[in-house]
Design a protein around this motif. Structure first.
Motif, PDB file in Angstrom:
ATOM      1  N   LYS A   1       1.379  11.511   0.824  1.00  0.00           N
ATOM      2  CA  LYS A   1       2.571  10.897   0.225  1.00  0.00           C
ATOM      3  C   LYS A   1       3.574  10.510   1.316  1.00  0.00           C
ATOM      4  O   LYS A   1       4.210   9.467   1.257  1.00  0.00           O
ATOM      5  N   PHE A   2       3.685  11.376   2.333  1.00  0.00           N
ATOM      6  CA  PHE A   2       4.552  11.053   3.465  1.00  0.00           C
ATOM      7  C   PHE A   2       4.064   9.799   4.184  1.00  0.00           C
ATOM      8  O   PHE A   2       4.858   8.990   4.644  1.00  0.00           O
ATOM      9  N   PHE A   3       2.746   9.675   4.278  1.00  0.00           N
ATOM     10  CA  PHE A   3       2.174   8.472   4.889  1.00  0.00           C
ATOM     11  C   PHE A   3       2.581   7.233   4.092  1.00  0.00           C
ATOM     12  O   PHE A   3       2.916   6.191   4.668  1.00  0.00           O
ATOM     13  N   GLY A   4       2.554   7.339   2.775  1.00  0.00           N
ATOM     14  CA  GLY A   4       2.970   6.215   1.933  1.00  0.00           C
ATOM     15  C   GLY A   4       4.405   5.813   2.196  1.00  0.00           C
ATOM     16  O   GLY A   4       4.730   4.624   2.275  1.00  0.00           O
ATOM     17  N   LEU A   5       5.274   6.818   2.357  1.00  0.00           N
ATOM     18  CA  LEU A   5       6.679   6.545   2.651  1.00  0.00           C
ATOM     19  C   LEU A   5       6.833   5.873   4.009  1.00  0.00           C
ATOM     20  O   LEU A   5       7.585   4.894   4.154  1.00  0.00           O
ATOM     21  N   LEU A   6       6.112   6.385   5.006  1.00  0.00           N
ATOM     22  CA  LEU A   6       6.154   5.793   6.347  1.00  0.00           C
ATOM     23  C   LEU A   6       5.615   4.369   6.327  1.00  0.00           C
ATOM     24  O   LEU A   6       6.189   3.463   6.944  1.00  0.00           O
ATOM     25  N   LEU A   7       4.527   4.158   5.613  1.00  0.00           N
ATOM     26  CA  LEU A   7       3.903   2.832   5.569  1.00  0.00           C
ATOM     27  C   LEU A   7       4.820   1.821   4.890  1.00  0.00           C
ATOM     28  O   LEU A   7       4.937   0.666   5.337  1.00  0.00           O
ATOM     29  N   PHE A   8       5.492   2.247   3.812  1.00  0.00           N
ATOM     30  CA  PHE A   8       6.425   1.345   3.136  1.00  0.00           C
ATOM     31  C   PHE A   8       7.585   0.986   4.069  1.00  0.00           C
ATOM     32  O   PHE A   8       7.976  -0.181   4.181  1.00  0.00           O
ATOM     33  N   ALA A   9       8.141   2.008   4.761  1.00  0.00           N
ATOM     34  CA  ALA A   9       9.250   1.764   5.688  1.00  0.00           C
ATOM     35  C   ALA A   9       8.820   0.830   6.806  1.00  0.00           C
ATOM     36  O   ALA A   9       9.544  -0.108   7.178  1.00  0.00           O
ATOM     37  N   ALA A  10       7.613   1.072   7.363  1.00  0.00           N
ATOM     38  CA  ALA A  10       7.116   0.241   8.454  1.00  0.00           C
ATOM     39  C   ALA A  10       6.855  -1.183   7.991  1.00  0.00           C
ATOM     40  O   ALA A  10       7.198  -2.158   8.673  1.00  0.00           O
TER      41      ALA A  10
ATOM     42  N   LEU B   1       0.835  -1.203   0.000  1.00  0.00           N
ATOM     43  CA  LEU B   1       0.000   0.000   0.000  1.00  0.00           C
ATOM     44  C   LEU B   1       0.871   1.255   0.000  1.00  0.00           C
ATOM     45  O   LEU B   1       0.523   2.260  -0.630  1.00  0.00           O
ATOM     46  N   GLY B   2       2.001   1.189   0.699  1.00  0.00           N
ATOM     47  CA  GLY B   2       2.910   2.321   0.703  1.00  0.00           C
ATOM     48  C   GLY B   2       3.414   2.646  -0.695  1.00  0.00           C
ATOM     49  O   GLY B   2       3.459   3.817  -1.104  1.00  0.00           O
ATOM     50  N   LEU B   3       3.782   1.614  -1.461  1.00  0.00           N
ATOM     51  CA  LEU B   3       4.223   1.826  -2.842  1.00  0.00           C
ATOM     52  C   LEU B   3       3.085   2.330  -3.715  1.00  0.00           C
ATOM     53  O   LEU B   3       3.290   3.135  -4.635  1.00  0.00           O
ATOM     54  N   ASN B   4       1.861   1.881  -3.409  1.00  0.00           N
ATOM     55  CA  ASN B   4       0.695   2.356  -4.141  1.00  0.00           C
ATOM     56  C   ASN B   4       0.493   3.857  -3.935  1.00  0.00           C
ATOM     57  O   ASN B   4       0.234   4.608  -4.872  1.00  0.00           O
ATOM     58  N   VAL B   5       0.607   4.300  -2.693  1.00  0.00           N
ATOM     59  CA  VAL B   5       0.445   5.721  -2.374  1.00  0.00           C
ATOM     60  C   VAL B   5       1.554   6.553  -3.013  1.00  0.00           C
ATOM     61  O   VAL B   5       1.314   7.641  -3.554  1.00  0.00           O
ATOM     62  N   LEU B   6       2.776   6.042  -2.991  1.00  0.00           N
ATOM     63  CA  LEU B   6       3.915   6.796  -3.502  1.00  0.00           C
ATOM     64  C   LEU B   6       3.960   6.859  -5.025  1.00  0.00           C
ATOM     65  O   LEU B   6       4.210   7.923  -5.604  1.00  0.00           O
ATOM     66  N   PHE B   7       3.725   5.727  -5.676  1.00  0.00           N
ATOM     67  CA  PHE B   7       3.965   5.650  -7.126  1.00  0.00           C
ATOM     68  C   PHE B   7       2.744   5.214  -7.936  1.00  0.00           C
ATOM     69  O   PHE B   7       2.835   5.118  -9.164  1.00  0.00           O
ATOM     70  N   GLY B   8       1.639   4.924  -7.270  1.00  0.00           N
ATOM     71  CA  GLY B   8       0.447   4.505  -8.007  1.00  0.00           C
ATOM     72  C   GLY B   8       0.470   3.055  -8.448  1.00  0.00           C
ATOM     73  O   GLY B   8      -0.387   2.614  -9.222  1.00  0.00           O
TER      74      GLY B   8
END
Length: 415
Positions: free
Chosen positions: A275-284, A111-118
């Motif tokens: 977008k920041f949430f997407g980055l945080l979610l991917f990292a987490a 989901l993090g990658l989805n938020v960041l890059f679609g």
């Protein structure tokens, strides 16, 4: 002398690696979902649950890390020494909990990658799973794991500090309810303790430190460094996320039940915040996939330390690692949304905690396990048993309340 210096340096690096692995294993998508969900439900009162969680974390991690390092054995082998077969039961509990958490972890990274890059979430999950496998099976896996988790931790902290800086935080309200809550919710305490230090997370740092070469009372300094640093990092991330969420909730916003953490960042900083949430979610998600898999696999490995680097054992670990991550990814792809599962599994891990901690507390008093020259600190023993009793009580209280709700629902349906 040089050998002693090299050992201390190696063990210190392993302690730092264990600290980050433990903290970032805890700070997964489930951590974000649980924190946001209970902030919405309880408001400022949730700060009391966070305080209880931090206290429990310190007691649990110091107990478990000490017993593992002084004995020089993985937790499941210690459990087998306490009572034959008990280690296999503990391994089953931890591995199942880790597997179900991994479903949410892989989904969160996707989901993090989805938020960041679609990228479609399913493909994002597959990409994240493949990346995690490559990190875990490479030749210098421990170093790769340490570096990856440390980079992801820095990303997570920077993202959260940014949201904290741009929000008007109700610090006074949060502090007053931390020590004088108007209502205590045992389910929230059970769930966030389970999500922060329950199940596989309890052993992530200790097992990493053990594999890094620490063993015996001479390395207890590394135990304190690793355990307390990891707890500190996880606690800072939890507190910052809670404070930001509390500001959003008290501002009148309602968090989306399907993805409550995302709402916090949307309200805080709009599209940029999302977008920041997407980055945080991917990292987490990525850090938790790595931590969950590493620790769960360590519970399925019963080889002695002198045989753990043989070709056969490496191939076994590689196969089980690929299978573990692939299974969780397939379950997500075919089953779907894991938000509810993340909260429920956190509670399940809370039930595992008193069992696992109780076993190691019994082991801490056995000379054949700990050695004749070791005496487990009395304050850790007594507080450890208090945590066992408290978590068992919180678990039973939660089940009874759930049964009452079910009974009430049935009566209403019949009536």
């Amino acid at each position: 002398m040089q050998e002693t210096t090299d050992h201390r340096r190696t063990v210190r690096n392993a302690a730092i690696g264990g600290a980050f692995l433990m903290a970032m294993s805890a700070v997964g998508p489930g951590f974000l979902t649980q924190t946001a969900t209970f902030t919405q439900r309880e408001g400022a009162n949730f700060s009391f649950a966070i305080l209880m969680c931090i206290i429990v974390d310190v007691i649990v991690q110091l107990n478990i890390w000490r017993v593992i390092i002084v004995s020089g054995k993985r937790a499941q082998m210690i459990a087998n020494d306490v009572f034959p077969g008990l280690g296999y039961f503990l391994s089953l509990l931890v591995a199942i909990g880790g597997l179900f958490f991994n479903i949410g972890n892989v989904a969160g990274a996707g989901l993090g990658l989805n938020v960041l890059f679609g990228i479609p979430t399913i493909w994002g999950a597959v990409i994240s799973a493949v990346a995690a496998v490559l990190i875990l099976v490479m030749k210098n896996a421990l170093k790769a794991v340490d570096r990856t988790v440390q980079v992801l931790a820095v990303i997570a902290v920077l993202v959260l500090l940014y949201t904290l800086a741009i929000m008007k935080i109700p610090y006074g309200t949060a502090v007053s309810h931390t020590f004088m809550p108007t209502k205590v919710n045992f389910y929230s305490i059970l769930t966030i303790v389970g999500g922060t230090v329950g199940g596989y997370i309890s052993f992530a740092g200790g097992h990493r430190l053990l594999e890094g070469g620490a063993q015996g009372t001479k390395d207890l300094g590394a135990v304190n460094l690793g355990a307390l640093s990891g707890i500190g990092l996880a606690s800072v991330i939890r507190i910052v996320l809670f404070l930001t969420g509390l500001a959003v909730v008290l501002g009148g916003a309602t968090l989306d039940a399907a993805n409550p953490a995302a709402t916090i960042f949307k309200v805080a900083a709009g599209t940029f915040g999302y977008k920041f949430f997407g980055l945080l979610l991917f990292a987490a998600g990525m850090s938790s996939v790595i931590g969950s898999t590493f620790t769960s696999i360590s519970f399925l490995d019963y080889t002695s330390r002198k045989n753990e680097n043989t070709d056969h054992n490496r191939h076994y670990k590689m196969a089980i690692t690929i299978g573990f991550i692939a299974f969780a990814t397939l379950i997500f792809c075919f089953v779907g949304q894991p938000a509810t599962v993340l909260v429920v599994v956190g509670a399940i891990n809370g039930f595992i905690l008193p069992i696992a901690l109780g076993i190691l507390l019994v082991a801490s008093r056995k000379i054949k396990i700990m050695g004749a020259g070791y005496h487990h600190p009395a304050w850790l023993t007594w507080t450890g048993w208090l945590v066992v009793i408290f978590m068992a009580y919180a678990g039973i209280n939660t089940v009874l309340n759930y049964c009452k709700k079910c009974d009430s629902t049935v009566k209403q349906a019949v009536g």
